[in-house]
Design a protein around this motif. Sequence first.
Motif, PDB file in Angstrom:
ATOM      1  N   ARG A   1       0.873  -1.177   0.000  1.00 26.46           N
ATOM      2  CA  ARG A   1       0.000   0.000   0.000  1.00 26.46           C
ATOM      3  C   ARG A   1       0.907   1.224   0.000  1.00 26.46           C
ATOM      4  O   ARG A   1       1.359   1.685   1.046  1.00 26.46           O
ATOM      5  CB  ARG A   1      -0.932  -0.025   1.205  1.00 26.46           C
ATOM      6  CG  ARG A   1      -1.890  -1.234   1.123  1.00 26.46           C
ATOM      7  CD  ARG A   1      -2.916  -1.266   2.191  1.00 26.46           C
ATOM      8  NE  ARG A   1      -3.744  -0.066   2.110  1.00 26.46           N
ATOM      9  CZ  ARG A   1      -4.535   0.312   3.088  1.00 26.46           C
ATOM     10  NH1 ARG A   1      -4.628  -0.387   4.197  1.00 26.46           N
ATOM     11  NH2 ARG A   1      -5.250   1.409   2.974  1.00 26.46           N
ATOM     12  N   VAL A   2       1.183   1.708  -1.187  1.00 22.96           N
ATOM     13  CA  VAL A   2       2.172   2.773  -1.379  1.00 22.96           C
ATOM     14  C   VAL A   2       1.879   3.989  -0.506  1.00 22.96           C
ATOM     15  O   VAL A   2       2.794   4.606   0.034  1.00 22.96           O
ATOM     16  CB  VAL A   2       2.263   3.160  -2.877  1.00 22.96           C
ATOM     17  CG1 VAL A   2       3.226   4.300  -3.092  1.00 22.96           C
ATOM     18  CG2 VAL A   2       2.664   1.959  -3.706  1.00 22.96           C
TER      19      VAL A   2
ATOM     20  N   SER B   1       7.332   4.865  -7.723  1.00 21.35           N
ATOM     21  CA  SER B   1       6.316   4.881  -6.668  1.00 21.35           C
ATOM     22  C   SER B   1       5.294   3.780  -6.924  1.00 21.35           C
ATOM     23  O   SER B   1       4.098   4.003  -6.949  1.00 21.35           O
ATOM     24  CB  SER B   1       5.633   6.248  -6.608  1.00 21.35           C
ATOM     25  OG  SER B   1       4.984   6.513  -7.826  1.00 21.35           O
ATOM     26  N   SER B   2       5.804   2.596  -7.105  1.00 21.07           N
ATOM     27  CA  SER B   2       4.932   1.449  -7.362  1.00 21.07           C
ATOM     28  C   SER B   2       5.045   0.460  -6.204  1.00 21.07           C
ATOM     29  O   SER B   2       5.749   0.703  -5.232  1.00 21.07           O
ATOM     30  CB  SER B   2       5.330   0.778  -8.673  1.00 21.07           C
ATOM     31  OG  SER B   2       6.647   0.286  -8.579  1.00 21.07           O
TER      32      SER B   2
ATOM     33  N   THR C   1      13.073  -0.190  -4.905  1.00 20.33           N
ATOM     34  CA  THR C   1      14.387  -0.573  -4.399  1.00 20.33           C
ATOM     35  C   THR C   1      14.915   0.547  -3.508  1.00 20.33           C
ATOM     36  O   THR C   1      14.494   1.705  -3.626  1.00 20.33           O
ATOM     37  CB  THR C   1      15.406  -0.818  -5.534  1.00 20.33           C
ATOM     38  OG1 THR C   1      15.599   0.386  -6.256  1.00 20.33           O
ATOM     39  CG2 THR C   1      14.947  -1.930  -6.460  1.00 20.33           C
ATOM     40  N   SER C   2      15.843   0.173  -2.655  1.00 16.87           N
ATOM     41  CA  SER C   2      16.548   1.186  -1.891  1.00 16.87           C
ATOM     42  C   SER C   2      17.443   1.960  -2.848  1.00 16.87           C
ATOM     43  O   SER C   2      17.620   1.560  -4.005  1.00 16.87           O
ATOM     44  CB  SER C   2      17.412   0.520  -0.811  1.00 16.87           C
ATOM     45  OG  SER C   2      18.486  -0.197  -1.412  1.00 16.87           O
TER      46      SER C   2
END
Length: 129
Positions: free
Chosen positions: A17-18, A98-99, A103-104
Amino acid sequence: MPEKHLYEYAIVRVVPRVEKEEFINVGVILCSIQQQFLKCAIRLDKTKLQALDPDADPDTIQDHLNAFIRICKGEKAASPIASQNTASRFRWLTAVRSSMIQTSRPHPGLSHNLEETFKALFEAYVGAY
């Protein structure tokens, strides 16, 4: 003494849940441009996923995570990105997005043995390799 190789790595995360910005670590991507080394491994813990979002679809998320692995391996049928060189694939895989799968930021390091370093990073951030 063996030569040390410069590498970059990023942690692969699932953000079900972005809008809540909660995530679980599910994988590692490691790249050494000098050695033409690019490796990704993924392990989705469905229990952790369901704890963050009971409505999340683990099969769909796993399909998307598998695409990361196919692109990393350079499987041309996976995506046009897979045809690019090692550095370009790593940059694409670690691009800010923003999916549900993020990744960091990439982190640098030096390693005598890239495979061992990959294994240690995976175990530190995801769990048993």
